[in-house]
Design an enzyme around this catalytic site. Structure first.
Site, short mmCIF file in Angstrom:
data_model
loop_
_atom_site.label_atom_id
_atom_site.label_comp_id
_atom_site.label_asym_id
_atom_site.label_seq_id
_atom_site.Cartn_x
_atom_site.Cartn_y
_atom_site.Cartn_z
N ARG A 85 -3.59 5.08 9.03
CA ARG A 85 -2.29 5.71 8.84
C ARG A 85 -1.77 6.32 10.13
O ARG A 85 -0.57 6.23 10.44
CB ARG A 85 -2.39 6.78 7.76
CG ARG A 85 -1.09 7.52 7.53
CD ARG A 85 -1.22 8.58 6.45
NE ARG A 85 0.05 9.27 6.23
CZ ARG A 85 0.27 10.15 5.27
NH1 ARG A 85 -0.70 10.46 4.42
NH2 ARG A 85 1.44 10.73 5.14
N ASN B 160 0.32 2.70 -2.03
CA ASN B 160 1.50 2.29 -1.27
C ASN B 160 1.21 1.08 -0.39
O ASN B 160 0.06 0.87 0.01
CB ASN B 160 1.97 3.46 -0.39
CG ASN B 160 2.74 4.49 -1.19
OD1 ASN B 160 3.56 4.15 -2.02
ND2 ASN B 160 2.48 5.76 -0.92
N CYS C 231 5.17 5.93 -9.01
CA CYS C 231 5.48 6.79 -7.87
C CYS C 231 5.86 8.16 -8.42
O CYS C 231 6.34 8.28 -9.54
CB CYS C 231 6.63 6.19 -7.07
SG CYS C 231 7.10 7.13 -5.60
N HIS D 38 10.57 3.88 -3.08
CA HIS D 38 10.93 4.59 -1.85
C HIS D 38 12.29 4.17 -1.30
O HIS D 38 12.57 4.35 -0.11
CB HIS D 38 9.83 4.42 -0.78
CG HIS D 38 8.59 5.17 -1.12
ND1 HIS D 38 7.51 5.24 -0.27
CD2 HIS D 38 8.23 5.90 -2.23
CE1 HIS D 38 6.55 5.97 -0.83
NE2 HIS D 38 6.98 6.37 -2.01
N TYR E 2 13.24 9.39 1.14
CA TYR E 2 12.89 8.27 2.03
C TYR E 2 14.14 7.61 2.61
O TYR E 2 14.07 6.90 3.61
CB TYR E 2 12.06 7.23 1.29
CG TYR E 2 10.64 7.68 1.04
CD1 TYR E 2 9.66 7.50 2.00
CD2 TYR E 2 10.29 8.29 -0.16
CE1 TYR E 2 8.35 7.93 1.79
CE2 TYR E 2 8.99 8.73 -0.39
CZ TYR E 2 8.03 8.54 0.59
OH TYR E 2 6.75 8.97 0.37
#
Length: 421
Positions: A90, A144, A164, A194, A244
């Site tokens: 990440r 995700n 989500c 998102h 987002y």
């Protein structure tokens, strides 16, 4: 009822356990299995999970194992919450795109594509093993990028639903602002994972009074502040975009911010270190306050609600999920995965009708759906050219020189996770 959590050693898991314990009348779990290859983390999380159940008087049994096949055997539902490559991957997703002047984020843009490429093959392998163990089991994906992962699962014929926490977060916040119960708030929620907008806020159900105009008039400042967007923009849109959308509506501003502060991955890694130390305290028998800063707010309530409805034990009749379009948004293919309100039952989600979508939103949704098509193709078949095509299609990239540079960076930073590289 047996439920299995793949990625059960996540620091998120105590949030989920707390929900299972509090909402046991909605979802009466008899056996909960936490599966994770990280033995040390799993032991810490599993110990706290058992103490939470004991404190709240839950009679269910909690089992921990690193053996996936044993863990999913006989499960009625399997929840996926894994992170291939961990926080180290990440960290890369959030940093190398910035070198090219693009948003560094783990679920959208180049970083989101990298995560999809690492994740889809692993999730599909898990899903096949679930199907062999129990073909009737539901797979609930919280991993995700949820839209792409869910589409991969559905395309392969699995009984899967994507989940989500964005919608339930809005529901809870709007309810507090309006002074009503969350169960009284029904969202007209439309888009992709998102990439969504709340186009209506109804009281009492899908046909209830739409109080979104009143919400924006009376509380527009608070809503905009949470989104980190100007109130004037939210008022001009007349809807509430997911936070987002800031990556799209204020891309360059976000890039400047991200270049001047530590990555979210670095913050989360430090938070996880502290959380795991807390989880190891044998006196701790509830989720710590620090966990609220980890992310995933209300995840447990959403997961319990969805699992209960799918397994026939209750749950809300309407929930926001990720599922096949099936004509709901006529400008998208039927097999696109959208995030909308759906009626949930034992046969799965059935999307509710959606009013005509504003071209301002529909155009972006169609663009990102095309990107997701290409991203899934790259995840399934590999190859530099497929990665390049997906990046070129993404509205946060969209230029050939950028797409070329980002492709090289993506492959270089993810080679160990890409079988074809």
């Amino acid at each position: 009822m047996k439920l299995t959590v793949v990625g059960g050693g996540s620091t998120y898991t105590p949030e989920l356990i707390d929900g299972f314990a509090r909402l046991r009348d909605t979802l009466p779990v008899e056996e909960l299995v936490l599966v994770d290859p990280a033995a040390e983390r799993l032991e810490l999380v599993g110990g706290l999970a058992r103490r939470i159940f004991a404190r709240q008087g839950h009679p269910g049994r909690i089992v921990t194992t690193h053996d996936l096949d044993a863990g999913v055997e006989g499960a009625d539902a399997v929840l996926l919450q894994l992170r291939v490559g961990g926080q180290a991957a990440r960290e890369m997703d959030e940093t190398w795109p910035l070198e090219c002047g693009c948003v560094g984020q783990e679920t959208t843009g180049a970083g989101g594509l990298a995560k999809a490429l690492r994740t889809v093959p692993v999730v599909l392998d898990i899903a096949e093993r679930v199907r062999r163990a129990n073909p009737d089991a539901w797979i609930i994906d919280f991993t995700n990028p949820v839209g792409i992962v869910t589409r991969a699962l559905l395309q392969a014929g699995h009984k899967a639903v994507g989940l989500c926490n964005v919608a339930i977060g809005f529901q809870r916040k709007f309810a507090a602002l309006l002074g009503v119960s969350p169960t009284d708030v029904h969202l007209d929620h439309v888009g992709l994972n998102h990439l969504t907008w709340e186009t209506g806020v109804r009281l009492g159900g899908p046909t209830g009074e739409d109080v979104l105009p009143r919400l924006l008039a009376e509380h527009g400042g608070a809503v905009a502040e949470d989104l980190r967007l100007p109130r004037t923009l939210v008022e001009r849109l007349g809807v509430v975009p997911s936070y987002y959308l800031r990556y799209f509506y204020a891309h360059d501003e976000v890039v400047r911010e991200l270049r001047t502060k530590p990555s979210r991955a670095a913050e989360v890694a430090e938070m996880e270190r502290r959380l795991l130390a807390m989880y190891g305290d044998p006196a701790l028998d509830e989720k710590p306050e620090l966990l609220a800063k980890r992310g995933g707010a209300y995840y447990s309530e959403a997961a319990v609600d969805l699992a209960a409805a799918l397994l026939g034990g209750g749950g809300s009749p309407y929930q926001v999920v990720n599922t096949h379009n099936r004509g709901t948004l006529p400008f998208l293919p039927d097999d696109a995965v959208i995030e909308v309100q759906a009626a949930i039952g034992a046969k799965g989600p059935a999307p509710l009708p959606v009013p005509s979508v504003d071209p301002l939103h529909a155009g972006l949704v169609a663009n990102v759906t095309a990107y997701e098509d290409l991203a899934l193709d790259a995840a399934l078949r590999g190859g530099r050219d497929r990665v390049f095509r997906a990046l070129l299609a993404h509205p946060l990239v969209g230029q050939y020189a950028l797409a070329d540079a980002l492709t090289d960076q993506l492959i270089a930073h993810n080679r160990e996770h890409l079988a074809w590289a």
